[in-house]
Design a protein around this motif. Sequence first.
Motif, mmCIF file in Angstrom:
data_model
loop_
_atom_site.group_PDB
_atom_site.id
_atom_site.type_symbol
_atom_site.label_atom_id
_atom_site.label_comp_id
_atom_site.label_asym_id
_atom_site.label_seq_id
_atom_site.Cartn_x
_atom_site.Cartn_y
_atom_site.Cartn_z
ATOM 1 N N MET A 55 0.846 -1.202 0.000
ATOM 2 C CA MET A 55 0.000 0.000 0.000
ATOM 3 C C MET A 55 0.881 1.252 0.000
ATOM 4 N N ASP A 56 0.610 2.136 -0.892
ATOM 5 C CA ASP A 56 1.347 3.387 -0.939
ATOM 6 C C ASP A 56 0.561 4.480 -0.242
ATOM 7 N N ILE A 57 1.230 5.159 0.648
ATOM 8 C CA ILE A 57 0.557 6.261 1.327
ATOM 9 C C ILE A 57 1.109 7.566 0.790
ATOM 10 N N GLN A 58 0.207 8.475 0.465
ATOM 11 C CA GLN A 58 0.657 9.807 0.059
ATOM 12 C C GLN A 58 0.830 10.627 1.330
ATOM 13 N N TYR A 59 2.061 10.795 1.744
ATOM 14 C CA TYR A 59 2.297 11.511 2.993
ATOM 15 C C TYR A 59 2.120 13.009 2.797
ATOM 16 N N LEU A 60 1.626 13.633 3.863
ATOM 17 C CA LEU A 60 1.393 15.072 3.804
ATOM 18 C C LEU A 60 2.542 15.813 4.473
ATOM 19 N N ASN A 61 2.825 16.992 3.973
ATOM 20 C CA ASN A 61 3.738 17.928 4.631
ATOM 21 C C ASN A 61 5.164 17.419 4.809
ATOM 22 N N GLU A 62 5.573 16.459 4.013
ATOM 23 C CA GLU A 62 6.986 16.078 4.081
ATOM 24 C C GLU A 62 7.783 17.049 3.227
ATOM 25 N N HIS A 63 9.003 17.329 3.681
ATOM 26 C CA HIS A 63 9.872 18.218 2.901
ATOM 27 C C HIS A 63 10.955 17.354 2.297
ATOM 28 N N LEU A 64 10.745 16.957 1.055
ATOM 29 C CA LEU A 64 11.655 15.982 0.488
ATOM 30 C C LEU A 64 12.794 16.620 -0.305
ATOM 31 N N GLY A 65 12.752 17.946 -0.473
ATOM 32 C CA GLY A 65 13.802 18.628 -1.234
ATOM 33 C C GLY A 65 15.202 18.307 -0.725
ATOM 34 N N PRO A 66 15.498 18.601 0.564
ATOM 35 C CA PRO A 66 16.847 18.344 1.083
ATOM 36 C C PRO A 66 17.246 16.881 0.930
ATOM 37 N N ARG A 67 16.246 15.984 1.002
ATOM 38 C CA ARG A 67 16.551 14.573 0.911
ATOM 39 C C ARG A 67 17.093 14.223 -0.470
ATOM 40 N N TYR A 68 16.375 14.687 -1.513
ATOM 41 C CA TYR A 68 16.831 14.367 -2.871
ATOM 42 C C TYR A 68 18.175 15.015 -3.163
ATOM 43 N N ILE A 69 18.291 16.287 -2.788
ATOM 44 C CA ILE A 69 19.554 16.986 -3.052
ATOM 45 C C ILE A 69 20.685 16.321 -2.263
ATOM 46 N N GLY A 70 20.394 16.034 -0.991
ATOM 47 C CA GLY A 70 21.410 15.439 -0.129
ATOM 48 C C GLY A 70 21.867 14.083 -0.634
ATOM 49 N N HIS A 71 20.905 13.243 -1.012
ATOM 50 C CA HIS A 71 21.245 11.922 -1.546
ATOM 51 C C HIS A 71 22.129 12.051 -2.768
ATOM 52 N N PHE A 72 21.686 12.929 -3.663
ATOM 53 C CA PHE A 72 22.438 13.120 -4.898
ATOM 54 C C PHE A 72 23.856 13.588 -4.575
ATOM 55 N N ALA A 73 23.950 14.532 -3.608
ATOM 56 C CA ALA A 73 25.262 15.090 -3.281
ATOM 57 C C ALA A 73 26.176 14.028 -2.674
ATOM 58 N N MET B 101 17.732 20.812 9.787
ATOM 59 C CA MET B 101 17.796 20.994 11.241
ATOM 60 C C MET B 101 17.251 22.358 11.645
ATOM 61 N N LEU B 102 17.643 23.383 10.898
ATOM 62 C CA LEU B 102 17.193 24.731 11.250
ATOM 63 C C LEU B 102 15.684 24.861 11.107
ATOM 64 N N ASN B 103 15.104 24.174 10.115
ATOM 65 C CA ASN B 103 13.665 24.253 9.916
ATOM 66 C C ASN B 103 12.904 23.199 10.712
ATOM 67 N N GLN B 104 13.635 22.415 11.465
ATOM 68 C CA GLN B 104 13.034 21.363 12.295
ATOM 69 C C GLN B 104 12.126 20.440 11.484
ATOM 70 N N TYR B 105 12.671 19.874 10.422
ATOM 71 C CA TYR B 105 11.934 18.889 9.628
ATOM 72 C C TYR B 105 12.097 17.526 10.304
ATOM 73 N N TYR B 106 11.158 17.230 11.190
ATOM 74 C CA TYR B 106 11.333 16.024 12.005
ATOM 75 C C TYR B 106 11.131 14.730 11.231
ATOM 76 N N GLU B 107 10.709 14.823 9.964
ATOM 77 C CA GLU B 107 10.612 13.588 9.191
ATOM 78 C C GLU B 107 11.990 13.004 8.896
ATOM 79 N N TYR B 108 13.048 13.816 9.083
ATOM 80 C CA TYR B 108 14.402 13.300 8.905
ATOM 81 C C TYR B 108 14.880 12.688 10.210
ATOM 82 N N GLN B 109 15.411 11.459 10.125
ATOM 83 C CA GLN B 109 15.811 10.805 11.372
ATOM 84 C C GLN B 109 16.935 11.568 12.053
ATOM 85 N N TYR B 110 17.831 12.189 11.280
ATOM 86 C CA TYR B 110 18.937 12.908 11.909
ATOM 87 C C TYR B 110 18.425 14.124 12.683
ATOM 88 N N VAL B 111 17.361 14.721 12.177
ATOM 89 C CA VAL B 111 16.784 15.886 12.855
ATOM 90 C C VAL B 111 16.051 15.453 14.119
#
Lengths: 132, 932
Positions: free
Chosen positions: B1-19, B76-86
């Motif tokens: 089952m795929d869930i469409q999650y709300l309010n996740e900020h995935l930008g840093p994740r994609y950029i970070g992974h790529f980097a 971290m500064l924006n407190q995106y708690y969906e990131y485990q490191y945050v």
Amino acid sequence: MKKSYLLAILLVIVAVVLFWQTGNATSEYADFARAAETGNRVQLVGTYVKDKPTVYDPLTDPNYFSFYLEDLAGAEREVVLLMGKPQDFEMSESIVLTGRMQNERFIASDIQLKCPSKYKDEEAMIKNLTES
Amino acid sequence: MDIQYLNEHLGPRYIGHFAVVLAFFAAILSTGSYFMATQTRGEVLRSRNWQRLGQLSFLAHGAAVFTVIGCIFYAMLNQYYEYQYVTAHVDGELQQRYIFSAFWEGQEGSFLLWMFWHVMLGYVLMVVARSWEKPVMAVLCSVQVVIVSMLLGVHFGFGDALIKLGSNPMLLLRETVNAPIFQQADYVELLRGNGLNPSLQNYWMTIHPPTLFLGFASTVVPFAYAVAGLWTGRHREWLDPALRWSLFSAGILGIGILMGAAWAYEALNFGGYWAWDPVENTSLVPWLMLVAGIHTNLISRATGQGIRATYLFYLFTFVLIVYSTFLTRSGVLGDTSVHAFTEMGLETQLLFFLAFYFFLSLGLMIWRWGSIPVPEREEATTSREFWMFIGSLTLFMSVVLILGATSLPVYNEIREWINPAFDGLTLTEPEAHHNRFQIWIGIFIGLMSGVAQYLRWRERNFGNYFGKFALRTGIAIAGAGLLTALTLLWIQAPSIAYKLLVFAGWFAIWTNLDYLLFFVRKDTRVAGSVISHVGFGFMLIGIMASAGNKRIISQNQFLMEGLTEDEQLARSTVRLYQNVPLGMEDYVVNFTGDTIEGLNRRYFMDYKRVDKSGRPVEEFQLAPNVLYDKGFEKIAITNPSTKHYWNKDIFTVIMGLPPEEQSVKIRQETEDSLQYRVLPLNVGERATFRDTVPVPQRNSSVIYTYGIELTDFSRLPAHPEYTPEPGDIGLSAAVHAERTGGIGAHDTTATVALILRDGLLYHYPAQLNDMSLRVKIDESVFEQLLVRDSDLNYQEYTVEPGSTVTVGDQTLTFERFVSQPQVEHFQPQDEDIWVSALLTTPDGQSMQPVFLIRGKQPSGVRDEITSLGLYAHLVSINPNTNEATLRIAQRDPGTRLSIPLAVAPRSYRTDYITLQAIEFPASTCFGLVPSR
């Protein structure tokens, strides 16, 4: 033969002697039986026995904490720790004590607790993270 | 089952992974290019092209590393708690100034910090290394490849085995743990952070890790030069640049280690600055190795001797850095160190890291051993290089000894791996063990660093020089001896070894200053060496002063028989009651109170130093504090408070609080376990009861008689700790309690209060410590305050506005209806319809029972005039006749409220702390310790 080589060999000998000394300064973790046998200061690993009396009353003596410990061989003895009760004592998985046997009691002057990682339990972690 | 999650900020994740991936492959490309550039160094054009490619890819690699760091900081500064490191390192309360500390608290963050410094060093090397750039950068880039791989977070299926490569800091929480909460599309809203460990929330955590990691990172440069020297066969040319970098590296790493020591002393309650903890050791050992390397490097530069030794020292300095990384991050040290990281599944990778550079170093040495130049002429035993070499070997021996002892857990792991029944060895007393050897090494090095300064390079004719040498050395011995004698008058040395240590320290200081005065005109560069040796000399004296001379002020007041002297000394905690001054050694200490600010609880200790006749000489206050964990469930850390003098420090730390003050949970449990008895009392009434208390460890008991009198009570609660808020209902009472029986009689007054606020009860109990009695107002008092309808005798009245009714002896006027009134006893909700009837008495008091329609259901809210005992409901309204149907009751208001006082004997004292106070002499030798 150069002098520096001679010296190097000399140093190696000194180092070996010192190392042998180090070997003497180490010991296997003892259990109560062995500690009683030798009467020496030993290090001892065990677990806290929760259902036996645990005494710490800073009003009576802030440097007297008594509890029961089960060593790796399964023997249970009373331990008197010569300091206050450490934080998180009840949570410890295992306890390392430094001390000696005195009669039937183990007098410990140092203690190290091994506590489980805070988040061993993922559910507890999520619960903690979602509570405001 | 795929869930469409709300309010996740995935930008840093994609950029970070790529980097991360980019950083990895750019580092590989850069390593390969620089490798080829070095291999093809004979063909200028080809080599230069490879070098260009290497430079470009390293620039890209650096940019990628900065991007990863930037992405984490952004989250971290924006407190995106969906990131485990945050979630793991940040929370809403984290102050901005600790954001860096939070960043490098975790393993991944500290790896990134390490890489950051490598990148910076790489950029500098690209500019300054010139002909050495190609091989040196090849080595540095290869190290980057290995470290980035720790952050890749890639999983391979390899047959049946799953290989995990690295741990990615940009993972989302839901990717790392599996929990029901992630079935909710809006889980992000529910998450909170875990925050930075309170013990790390101080400025040391801001400055210590970056310094230490710059020290760690910079050891790669001498290593890379050594590899480059072996690789290209330019065995003499690398010595100069390597020396400059080693001096930089040793300087920074040394400062980093000292900062760690200062932190341990100043902010943590380790009761000292150096405990031979494995994590401390693993940062000291590479430093010692590097210092040994610097000395052989100086020798080889001046005389051509000892190039092989220099190679070995620099190569193995870096291998030791990797080894220390392995020890602290693989979880091997878990048992023996207080501050090792926990396991993260990187053991195999770290082991590979270690093995690769170990065998690379070893292989290169074997390959080139024969071609490394060794001068024909042997050094003379009276030459400076000879004794410097001996000094280096001594440092190396110190390394071997510390390393051997620190590696015991590794040895145990291997033994256990071969034989699972193996129990594991341990150093019985690590501190004593290390000190035993290292003191003598310190003495030897101290003396050597003095004598060697007086000797000359490549001595050929010591006979002519001997007179001069003997004179200077003789003066130095005399001077150092005098200074030692003076020092020992001031502080006492516990043993002959410590006396010699002081002598060695003064000797090193004297000789080096003498050398400086003599030589600085000829060559100003000697100043650097002199300053570091003088510093070392002072450190030796400081070590002796603090190791041998700490005086425990808080000597234990209780005797326990059959203990050895050491064990008696371990009992260094005293208990202090609030406002009961206690004499400890030559101090009188009074615990005067405490304040709570957020999670920080600060205790105030007034110290008074008294002379022999008891007259106060000096007074000061210390304020050690404890930090509670979130939710006040336990104490996270205790911080000492220290009074600094030029020659000593008075150090005080809280060792424990009463259990009830440690945790709200224990407080609740204790409260529940107390046996309260409820005494309903009117003002002026007194009740007595008895309590039999067994005397601990004796077969008898004491009977106490308690007398409790209610002296006053008020419906307007007053209590020193209570701040009124609108809507509070409550009361306070003054109590007079006395106890007779036992040794003495006690007599005390106290104020207690009970408040009902927003449906929650707040107790303000009184703990009467001198008679172990806790007093509070029982909650049943509200049953009297809040009269139930079933206890009232209602009469029904149907009346028009303006008419009066008589209820008992009271006359009430129904003035009018009030549409949608704002009244205290009723909080309207949306879409409510409500009307009240305003009833007044002749003396101007009023009440407004409310008629309410909520969700088409009629209901009502009662109102009362408490002082007259009048209660009224508005039952219905007749729109046709404009009449109200009221139910009104009266009861005797004169019923005097009797206050149920709940009292519990044998309650626990809460007005004390236990603390440790120590006098450390001569901390100013570490002048960098700032006072707080």
